[in-house]
Design a protein around this motif. Structure first.
Motif, mmCIF file in Angstrom:
data_model
loop_
_atom_site.group_PDB
_atom_site.id
_atom_site.type_symbol
_atom_site.label_atom_id
_atom_site.label_comp_id
_atom_site.label_asym_id
_atom_site.label_seq_id
_atom_site.Cartn_x
_atom_site.Cartn_y
_atom_site.Cartn_z
ATOM 1 N N GLY A 179 0.788 -1.221 0.000
ATOM 2 C CA GLY A 179 0.000 0.000 0.000
ATOM 3 C C GLY A 179 0.820 1.270 0.000
ATOM 4 N N GLY A 180 2.136 1.148 -0.145
ATOM 5 C CA GLY A 180 2.993 2.324 -0.211
ATOM 6 C C GLY A 180 2.727 3.113 -1.488
ATOM 7 N N SER A 181 3.127 4.362 -1.475
ATOM 8 C CA SER A 181 2.849 5.241 -2.607
ATOM 9 C C SER A 181 3.922 5.142 -3.693
ATOM 10 C CB SER A 181 2.757 6.696 -2.141
ATOM 11 O OG SER A 181 4.037 7.188 -1.796
ATOM 12 N N VAL A 182 3.531 5.512 -4.898
ATOM 13 C CA VAL A 182 4.465 5.581 -6.021
ATOM 14 C C VAL A 182 5.526 6.641 -5.737
ATOM 15 C CG1 VAL A 182 4.680 6.214 -8.466
ATOM 16 C CG2 VAL A 182 2.840 4.710 -7.723
ATOM 17 N N GLU A 183 5.128 7.723 -5.076
ATOM 18 C CA GLU A 183 6.075 8.783 -4.750
ATOM 19 C C GLU A 183 7.183 8.268 -3.841
ATOM 20 O OE1 GLU A 183 2.694 9.136 -4.484
ATOM 21 O OE2 GLU A 183 2.452 10.369 -6.280
ATOM 22 N N GLU A 184 6.815 7.471 -2.834
ATOM 23 C CA GLU A 184 7.809 6.889 -1.931
ATOM 24 C C GLU A 184 8.706 5.908 -2.677
ATOM 25 O OE1 GLU A 184 5.335 6.961 2.258
ATOM 26 O OE2 GLU A 184 4.984 5.327 0.835
ATOM 27 N N ALA A 185 8.113 5.122 -3.552
ATOM 28 C CA ALA A 185 8.892 4.162 -4.350
ATOM 29 C C ALA A 185 9.873 4.898 -5.255
ATOM 30 C CB ALA A 185 7.957 3.278 -5.175
ATOM 31 N N THR A 186 9.427 6.004 -5.836
ATOM 32 C CA THR A 186 10.294 6.820 -6.684
ATOM 33 C C THR A 186 11.451 7.383 -5.869
ATOM 34 O OG1 THR A 186 8.446 7.399 -8.137
ATOM 35 C CG2 THR A 186 10.370 8.846 -8.184
ATOM 36 N N LYS A 187 11.158 7.894 -4.698
ATOM 37 C CA LYS A 187 12.210 8.439 -3.828
ATOM 38 C C LYS A 187 13.221 7.359 -3.457
ATOM 39 C CE LYS A 187 9.540 12.166 -1.764
ATOM 40 N NZ LYS A 187 8.879 12.668 -0.559
ATOM 41 N N TYR A 188 12.736 6.158 -3.209
ATOM 42 C CA TYR A 188 13.632 5.044 -2.891
ATOM 43 C C TYR A 188 14.590 4.776 -4.054
ATOM 44 C CZ TYR A 188 15.268 0.258 -2.411
ATOM 45 O OH TYR A 188 16.060 -0.856 -2.375
ATOM 46 N N LEU A 189 14.053 4.687 -5.279
ATOM 47 C CA LEU A 189 14.912 4.443 -6.438
ATOM 48 C C LEU A 189 15.921 5.568 -6.625
ATOM 49 C CD1 LEU A 189 12.355 2.984 -9.021
ATOM 50 C CD2 LEU A 189 14.134 1.745 -7.756
ATOM 51 N N LEU A 190 15.497 6.790 -6.375
ATOM 52 C CA LEU A 190 16.421 7.925 -6.483
ATOM 53 C C LEU A 190 17.512 7.859 -5.417
ATOM 54 C CD1 LEU A 190 13.877 10.761 -7.292
ATOM 55 C CD2 LEU A 190 15.655 9.844 -8.823
ATOM 56 N N THR A 191 17.153 7.473 -4.216
ATOM 57 C CA THR A 191 18.130 7.330 -3.140
ATOM 58 C C THR A 191 19.146 6.240 -3.481
ATOM 59 O OG1 THR A 191 16.593 8.116 -1.454
ATOM 60 C CG2 THR A 191 18.443 6.768 -0.682
ATOM 61 N N VAL A 192 18.649 5.123 -4.009
ATOM 62 C CA VAL A 192 19.551 4.040 -4.422
ATOM 63 C C VAL A 192 20.534 4.564 -5.456
ATOM 64 C CG1 VAL A 192 19.655 1.876 -5.730
ATOM 65 C CG2 VAL A 192 17.989 2.131 -3.883
ATOM 66 N N GLU A 193 20.002 5.220 -6.465
ATOM 67 C CA GLU A 193 20.832 5.706 -7.567
ATOM 68 C C GLU A 193 21.816 6.783 -7.120
ATOM 69 O OE1 GLU A 193 20.167 7.588 -12.030
ATOM 70 O OE2 GLU A 193 18.466 6.699 -10.970
ATOM 71 N N ARG A 194 21.317 7.760 -6.395
ATOM 72 C CA ARG A 194 22.142 8.912 -6.026
ATOM 73 C C ARG A 194 23.126 8.615 -4.912
ATOM 74 N NH1 ARG A 194 17.107 13.189 -6.177
ATOM 75 N NH2 ARG A 194 17.102 13.430 -8.468
ATOM 76 N N ASP A 195 22.655 7.925 -3.882
ATOM 77 C CA ASP A 195 23.470 7.729 -2.689
ATOM 78 C C ASP A 195 24.176 6.377 -2.660
ATOM 79 O OD1 ASP A 195 22.552 10.236 -1.921
ATOM 80 O OD2 ASP A 195 20.931 9.410 -0.709
ATOM 81 N N TYR A 196 23.406 5.301 -2.804
ATOM 82 C CA TYR A 196 24.006 3.967 -2.698
ATOM 83 C C TYR A 196 24.935 3.677 -3.873
ATOM 84 C CZ TYR A 196 24.603 -1.020 -2.237
ATOM 85 O OH TYR A 196 25.160 -2.264 -2.142
ATOM 86 N N MET A 197 24.469 3.975 -5.088
ATOM 87 C CA MET A 197 25.301 3.758 -6.271
ATOM 88 C C MET A 197 26.285 4.907 -6.488
ATOM 89 S SD MET A 197 22.601 2.222 -8.996
ATOM 90 C CE MET A 197 21.739 0.685 -8.710
ATOM 91 N N GLY A 198 26.055 6.021 -5.793
ATOM 92 C CA GLY A 198 26.964 7.152 -5.855
ATOM 93 C C GLY A 198 26.955 7.901 -7.180
ATOM 94 N N LEU A 199 25.816 7.892 -7.862
ATOM 95 C CA LEU A 199 25.742 8.525 -9.179
ATOM 96 C C LEU A 199 25.364 9.999 -9.123
ATOM 97 C CD1 LEU A 199 24.019 5.609 -11.114
ATOM 98 C CD2 LEU A 199 26.454 6.162 -10.986
ATOM 99 N N GLY A 200 25.016 10.483 -7.927
ATOM 100 C CA GLY A 200 24.670 11.896 -7.791
ATOM 101 C C GLY A 200 23.387 12.250 -8.519
ATOM 102 N N VAL A 201 23.160 13.545 -8.662
ATOM 103 C CA VAL A 201 21.951 14.055 -9.296
ATOM 104 C C VAL A 201 22.271 14.401 -10.743
ATOM 105 C CG1 VAL A 201 20.238 15.913 -9.254
ATOM 106 C CG2 VAL A 201 21.138 14.997 -7.103
ATOM 107 N N HIS A 202 21.396 13.948 -11.660
ATOM 108 C CA HIS A 202 21.571 14.319 -13.056
ATOM 109 C C HIS A 202 20.227 14.352 -13.785
ATOM 110 C CE1 HIS A 202 22.243 9.934 -12.861
ATOM 111 N NE2 HIS A 202 21.591 9.902 -13.995
ATOM 112 N N GLN A 203 20.216 14.985 -14.914
ATOM 113 C CA GLN A 203 19.000 15.222 -15.688
ATOM 114 C C GLN A 203 18.322 13.914 -16.101
ATOM 115 O OE1 GLN A 203 19.668 17.696 -19.069
ATOM 116 N NE2 GLN A 203 17.504 17.880 -19.550
ATOM 117 N N GLY A 204 17.004 13.905 -15.993
ATOM 118 C CA GLY A 204 16.207 12.765 -16.414
ATOM 119 C C GLY A 204 16.034 11.694 -15.358
ATOM 120 N N GLN A 205 16.772 11.813 -14.281
ATOM 121 C CA GLN A 205 16.765 10.816 -13.224
ATOM 122 C C GLN A 205 15.400 10.678 -12.554
ATOM 123 O OE1 GLN A 205 19.312 12.046 -9.967
ATOM 124 N NE2 GLN A 205 20.517 10.200 -10.292
#
Length: 100
Positions: free
Chosen positions: A54-80
């Motif tokens: 029952g979690g939200s799509v917004e929370e799921a999106t934030k999770y994927l962004l956190t994985v990408e930006r922080d865990y994978m260390g890819l930082g913030v970039h366009q289209g992410q």
């Protein structure tokens, strides 16, 4: 007792590779890189579990962004943001079809 349809990991992988692929490994996968096929499994399964509970799509999106930006260390970039949101919505649509 309620029966819950099993999640097809291959289907989640298709969504992840097509919609998200933050590292850009899809080219390796296409050239027979079976060793990278499961690269995103744990993240995609975490999103699916979150949405199924029952979690939200917004929370799921934030999770994927956190994985990408922080865990994978890819930082913030366009289209992410768009890619992560599209992947989360696609997973939600897939699950709605299962549980429908």
């Amino acid at each position: 007792m309620e029966t819950v349809a099993r999640i097809d990991l291959a289907r989640l992988r298709d969504i992840g590779w097509r919609e998200w692929d933050p590292i850009g490994l899809s080219e390796l996968k296409e050239v027979g890189g079976a060793e990278v096929a499961d690269e995103y499994d744990r993240y995609l399964l975490a999103v699916a579990r979150h949405l199924r509970r029952g979690g939200s799509v917004e929370e799921a999106t934030k999770y994927l962004l956190t994985v990408e930006r922080d865990y994978m260390g890819l930082g913030v970039h366009q289209g992410q943001d768009a890619r992560a949101g599209t992947a989360a919505r696609s997973i939600q649509s897939y699950l709605a079809g299962l549980d429908g």
